[in-house]
Design a protein around this motif. Structure first.
Motif, mmCIF file in Angstrom:
data_model
loop_
_atom_site.group_PDB
_atom_site.id
_atom_site.type_symbol
_atom_site.label_atom_id
_atom_site.label_comp_id
_atom_site.label_asym_id
_atom_site.label_seq_id
_atom_site.Cartn_x
_atom_site.Cartn_y
_atom_site.Cartn_z
ATOM 1 N N SER A 15 36.668 32.913 37.343
ATOM 2 C CA SER A 15 36.167 34.269 37.575
ATOM 3 C C SER A 15 35.794 34.962 36.270
ATOM 4 C CB SER A 15 37.226 35.097 38.318
ATOM 5 O OG SER A 15 38.443 35.121 37.588
ATOM 6 N N GLU A 16 36.128 34.348 35.137
ATOM 7 C CA GLU A 16 35.801 34.918 33.824
ATOM 8 C C GLU A 16 34.570 34.270 33.195
ATOM 9 O OE1 GLU A 16 39.300 36.249 31.349
ATOM 10 O OE2 GLU A 16 40.239 34.689 32.543
ATOM 11 N N HIS A 17 33.765 33.620 34.005
ATOM 12 C CA HIS A 17 32.551 32.952 33.531
ATOM 13 C C HIS A 17 31.690 33.896 32.685
ATOM 14 C CE1 HIS A 17 29.040 30.191 33.977
ATOM 15 N NE2 HIS A 17 28.360 31.328 33.954
ATOM 16 N N VAL A 18 31.456 35.090 33.183
ATOM 17 C CA VAL A 18 30.582 36.041 32.486
ATOM 18 C C VAL A 18 31.182 36.450 31.146
ATOM 19 C CG1 VAL A 18 29.571 38.345 32.584
ATOM 20 C CG2 VAL A 18 29.553 36.904 34.618
ATOM 21 N N GLY A 103 40.171 31.587 31.442
ATOM 22 C CA GLY A 103 40.592 31.467 32.829
ATOM 23 C C GLY A 103 40.776 30.036 33.289
ATOM 24 N N LEU A 104 40.806 29.880 34.606
ATOM 25 C CA LEU A 104 41.066 28.579 35.212
ATOM 26 C C LEU A 104 39.978 27.570 34.863
ATOM 27 C CD1 LEU A 104 42.223 29.746 38.764
ATOM 28 C CD2 LEU A 104 43.661 28.873 36.914
ATOM 29 N N ALA A 186 45.191 33.761 36.580
ATOM 30 C CA ALA A 186 43.896 34.446 36.540
ATOM 31 C C ALA A 186 43.836 35.192 35.221
ATOM 32 C CB ALA A 186 43.720 35.405 37.715
ATOM 33 N N GLY A 187 42.655 35.633 34.839
ATOM 34 C CA GLY A 187 42.512 36.368 33.586
ATOM 35 C C GLY A 187 41.629 37.576 33.768
#
Length: 354
Positions: A15-18, A103-104, A186-187
């Protein structure tokens, strides 16, 4: 002196791709191009590894359209990346990898395990420290034995939510409202919620369960949000920065408050109650060493009005964006971004020396 080849990984399936795509631009800008030839590899949210030609492609997001696939070889004899361009295969030898992944499936020991198999030195924490630091529940179990104070917590597993009344009763027996609910893995505060009553607790538990099968419900700590940067570890001495403070433009410092709200601010070298700054620094070092940290980490705390220091979490690949605390703390300590990135890469190449 011949230049070395550095592989820079970014993006990822979390979810921290961006955030990773924002961080990597700053990292690349501060890598010494006289010392390193760069191979940029972006990982899409679907898990495709793509050779990326330039920072411009990252900034305008066109890198995802790249045609050349990349495979980091687990074969320690190769020590490199296979580039697949149609039927053409090219092996690029690598001297060091900088996994700018948050993140993951990036910061949690998965990529680190692949890098260990490859035998290529890499920036950041190893498999164990990355995994336990990503998992807030297991970080708490480790910190419980350190004598460092942290928020009290109730662990919840996703499958237990079928008995929601039983779970909410267990939480209410432990804490009064409000409480914070977090995915264990999660981050950037993804999936984190504040619950002020039972209905909000149920909603928060279901939201956290979307991000991880392990959930933490924590007592609410009223205090200032303080962060500290750590550098070194492994076969290098551990050094700790001064502290910084987060002034969130929301009830708490969630993803939107961090990256989408211009009213959120960071304060470097804030004035804290007597002795609190040194307590934070000592605790940051203790937590980093307890999880067998290596390379870098940012360790986050709360400081209450009376000066009580309470550990919050550790991040083993902290953000490197324009507003990220980690590089700013080291700049305040006299280490420029250029020097910081160079130090991280030099230390990485010494990680297999002993």
């Amino acid at each position: 002196m011949s230049k070395k080849t550095a592989v820079v990984l970014f993006g990822g399936q979390s979810s921290e791709h961006v955030v990773s795509c924002m961080s990597v631009v700053n990292v690349i800008d501060h890598i010494n191009k006289d010392k390193y030839d760069l191979l940029l590899i972006g990982i899409t949210e679907e898990g495709h590894w793509i050779k990326t030609e330039s920072v411009k492609e990252i900034r305008d997001e066109s890198w995802r359209e790249g045609k050349i696939r990349a495979v980091l070889s687990p074969d320690a004899g190769m020590k490199g990346v296979l580039l697949l361009d149609g039927e053409r295969i090219e092996l690029v030898k690598a001297d060091v990898v900088f996994p700018v992944l948050h993140g993951l499936l990036g910061e949690d020991g998965t990529v680190q395990g692949l890098l260990e198999l490859s035998g290529i030195p890499y920036v950041g924490c190893g498999v164990l420290s990355s995994a336990v630091s990503m998992d807030k529940l297991y970080t708490k179990i480790i910190v419980d034995d350190l004598g460092v104070r942290q928020a009290a917590y109730v662990p919840v597993m996703r499958h237990q939510l079928k008995e929601m009344d039983e779970i909410t009763a267990r939480v209410e027996a432990s804490f009064s409202y409000p409480v914070f609910v977090k995915p264990s893995n999660a981050g950037s505060s993804k999936g984190v919620s504040r619950a002020a009553d039972r209905k909000e607790l149920e909603t928060a538990l279901l939201e956290a369960a979307r991000h991880d099968r392990k959930i933490l419900v924590e007592e609410m700590i009223v205090g200032r949000e303080i962060e500290c940067a750590v550098l070194g570890g492994g076969n290098q001495p551990v050094t700790v920065s001064g502290v910084g403070e987060i002034l969130a433009a929301a009830q708490f410092y969630d993803f939107d408050a961090k990256y989408h709200n211009a009213d959120s601010k960071t304060v470097l070298d804030p004035e804290l109650p007597e002795g609190a700054t040194e307590q934070v620094r000592e605790a940051a070092k203790a937590v980093f060493q307890a999880v067998d940290g290596c390379g870098l980490a940012r360790v986050d705390f709360f400081v209450k009005k009376d000066g009580t220091v309470i550990f919050n979490e550790i991040n083993t690949m902290p953000g490197f964006t324009a507003i990220s605390m980690y590089p700013m703390l080291w700049e305040t300590a006299g280490i420029s971004k250029d020097e910081l990135v160079d130090r991280l890469m030099e230390d990485a190449m010494r990680r297999f020396d002993d």
